[in-house]
Design a protein around this motif. Structure first.
Motif, PDB file in Angstrom:
ATOM      1  N   ILE A 124      35.281  47.134  37.493  1.00 39.68           N
ATOM      2  CA  ILE A 124      34.217  46.131  37.414  1.00 39.68           C
ATOM      3  C   ILE A 124      32.995  46.700  36.696  1.00 39.68           C
ATOM      4  O   ILE A 124      32.401  46.052  35.821  1.00 39.68           O
ATOM      5  N   LYS A 125      32.611  47.922  37.057  1.00 38.24           N
ATOM      6  CA  LYS A 125      31.437  48.547  36.441  1.00 38.24           C
ATOM      7  C   LYS A 125      31.632  48.707  34.935  1.00 38.24           C
ATOM      8  O   LYS A 125      30.738  48.399  34.137  1.00 38.24           O
ATOM      9  N   ARG A 126      32.809  49.160  34.531  1.00 40.37           N
ATOM     10  CA  ARG A 126      33.079  49.365  33.117  1.00 40.37           C
ATOM     11  C   ARG A 126      33.175  48.037  32.367  1.00 40.37           C
ATOM     12  O   ARG A 126      32.692  47.918  31.240  1.00 40.37           O
ATOM     13  N   PHE A 127      33.800  47.056  32.995  1.00 38.06           N
ATOM     14  CA  PHE A 127      33.949  45.758  32.333  1.00 38.06           C
ATOM     15  C   PHE A 127      32.601  45.078  32.165  1.00 38.06           C
ATOM     16  O   PHE A 127      32.334  44.447  31.135  1.00 38.06           O
ATOM     17  N   GLN A 128      31.745  45.212  33.170  1.00 41.95           N
ATOM     18  CA  GLN A 128      30.424  44.606  33.065  1.00 41.95           C
ATOM     19  C   GLN A 128      29.580  45.300  31.999  1.00 41.95           C
ATOM     20  O   GLN A 128      28.727  44.667  31.360  1.00 41.95           O
ATOM     21  N   HIS A 129      29.792  46.599  31.794  1.00 39.45           N
ATOM     22  CA  HIS A 129      29.134  47.300  30.686  1.00 39.45           C
ATOM     23  C   HIS A 129      29.612  46.718  29.358  1.00 39.45           C
ATOM     24  O   HIS A 129      28.806  46.479  28.445  1.00 39.45           O
ATOM     25  N   LEU A 130      30.910  46.494  29.270  1.00 39.43           N
ATOM     26  CA  LEU A 130      31.489  45.882  28.074  1.00 39.43           C
ATOM     27  C   LEU A 130      30.853  44.518  27.812  1.00 39.43           C
ATOM     28  O   LEU A 130      30.469  44.198  26.671  1.00 39.43           O
ATOM     29  N   GLU A 131      30.727  43.712  28.861  1.00 40.92           N
ATOM     30  CA  GLU A 131      30.130  42.388  28.706  1.00 40.92           C
ATOM     31  C   GLU A 131      28.675  42.472  28.250  1.00 40.92           C
ATOM     32  O   GLU A 131      28.245  41.730  27.345  1.00 40.92           O
ATOM     33  N   SER A 132      27.911  43.362  28.883  1.00 40.91           N
ATOM     34  CA  SER A 132      26.482  43.451  28.554  1.00 40.91           C
ATOM     35  C   SER A 132      26.262  43.971  27.142  1.00 40.91           C
ATOM     36  O   SER A 132      25.370  43.499  26.427  1.00 40.91           O
ATOM     37  N   GLN A 133      27.071  44.945  26.721  1.00 39.63           N
ATOM     38  CA  GLN A 133      26.922  45.483  25.371  1.00 39.63           C
ATOM     39  C   GLN A 133      27.317  44.449  24.325  1.00 39.63           C
ATOM     40  O   GLN A 133      26.680  44.346  23.277  1.00 39.63           O
ATOM     41  N   ALA A 134      28.354  43.692  24.608  1.00 42.19           N
ATOM     42  CA  ALA A 134      28.776  42.646  23.677  1.00 42.19           C
ATOM     43  C   ALA A 134      27.687  41.580  23.558  1.00 42.19           C
ATOM     44  O   ALA A 134      27.365  41.123  22.453  1.00 42.19           O
ATOM     45  N   ALA A 144      31.661  53.054  28.400  1.00 38.37           N
ATOM     46  CA  ALA A 144      31.498  52.902  29.850  1.00 38.37           C
ATOM     47  C   ALA A 144      32.164  54.056  30.600  1.00 38.37           C
ATOM     48  O   ALA A 144      31.654  54.489  31.650  1.00 38.37           O
ATOM     49  N   LYS A 145      33.257  54.558  30.092  1.00 39.10           N
ATOM     50  CA  LYS A 145      33.961  55.653  30.755  1.00 39.10           C
ATOM     51  C   LYS A 145      33.140  56.933  30.761  1.00 39.10           C
ATOM     52  O   LYS A 145      33.364  57.825  31.582  1.00 39.10           O
ATOM     53  N   GLN A 146      32.186  57.036  29.841  1.00 37.41           N
ATOM     54  CA  GLN A 146      31.361  58.238  29.760  1.00 37.41           C
ATOM     55  C   GLN A 146      30.112  58.150  30.631  1.00 37.41           C
ATOM     56  O   GLN A 146      29.398  59.146  30.806  1.00 37.41           O
ATOM     57  N   LEU A 147      29.827  56.956  31.167  1.00 32.75           N
ATOM     58  CA  LEU A 147      28.636  56.769  31.976  1.00 32.75           C
ATOM     59  C   LEU A 147      28.771  57.416  33.338  1.00 32.75           C
ATOM     60  O   LEU A 147      29.848  57.453  33.908  1.00 32.75           O
TER      61      LEU A 147
END
Length: 267
Positions: A232-242, A264-267
């Motif tokens: 969820i955390k990584r996917f939401q990063h993907l959404e926000s960056q997009a 996101a995996k590096q965060l």
């Protein structure tokens, strides 16, 4: 409004008595509390239990304290409702659990000797059978989520000696179940030979993985939930960056999304 007694802060008995007093006041005077039944509270109790679970997974001790209070309220609420029909009282509840704990810990309150926690678990299951349980697995709630239920079933079977001897045997079982699942589901061309059989074999595979987790001291429910949260955390990063780039996920290629996912995996 109830005033905190001088000794409540450090006296658990006084604090519990204060909760009971407040519960009685609410039951008698609050329109919402007066309407509640044991059945109407059920789904709320389930929700509170999940909120406690979230707090535990988040290692948030302040939230754990609060959620324990919410659950404690529900417990005395049930007892108060039951007392109105002379079914049982909070005193009956407390004495009942005290009697059960004493009876199931003969190594503490009796003359039984134990060597380790495995002996304690075996004694526990044997005592439950003597108390009237027809099956070792009879105490596993039917409505438990399947993953949690599988773990509890395996733990209870282990309590009476029905278990693998070594984790290597369990891993062999995992590989065997994986092979059987692959036989039912052709991974190369994505065709299902028999959907029901494939589902059955997949269930066997999951069951064996949960069993292996037990042997290596991993709680499968906690492990899966942590992975859920990570996704969820990584996917939401993907959404926000997009969104920051003015893009919609449905219009992006997988390669484009992978860029943000790897970030996101590096965060």
């Amino acid at each position: 409004m109830p005033i905190t007694p001088p000794d409540t802060a450090n006296n658990p008995l006084s604090a519990f008595d204060r909760l009971l007093t407040i519960m009685n006041d609410l039951r008698e005077n609050c329109p919402w509390d007066k309407k509640q039944t044991i059945e109407s509270l059920r789904h709320l109790t389930i929700e509170e239990t999940y909120e406690l679970s979230d707090a535990i997974l988040g290692n948030d001790m302040d939230e754990i304290r609060k959620e324990l209070g919410d659950i404690m309220l529900h417990l005395v609420f049930y007892a108060r409702i039951a007392s109105e029909t002379n079914s049982f009282t909070i005193t009956d509840v407390l004495n009942g659990i005290c009697d059960k704990l004493i009876n199931r810990h003969p190594h503490i309150y009796g003359d039984v000797d134990v060597n380790d926690e495995e002996d304690v678990k075996r004694n526990w299951e044997q005592i439950k059978l003597k108390e009237g349980n027809k099956s070792v697995l009879g105490g596993v709630p039917a409505s438990l989520p399947a993953l949690v239920k599988a773990a509890r079933i395996q733990e209870k079977a282990r309590g009476v000696g029905f278990d693998w001897e070594d984790k290597s045997q369990v891993w062999e079982k995992v590989e065997e179940e994986m092979h059987e699942f692959r036989n039912e589901y052709n991974a190369e061309d994505n065709t299902v030979i028999d959907q029901d059989r494939a589902e059955s074999e997949f269930g066997d595979l999951l069951f064996s993985l949960i069993n292996y987790a037990r042997f290596v001291n991993i709680n499968p429910e906690n492990a899966l939930e942590k992975t859920n949260r990570k996704f969820i955390k990584r996917f939401q990063h993907l959404e926000s960056q997009a969104a920051a780039k003015g893009k919609k996920l449905q219009d992006m290629t997988l390669a484009e999304m992978d860029v943000y996912w790897n970030e996101a995996k590096q965060l």
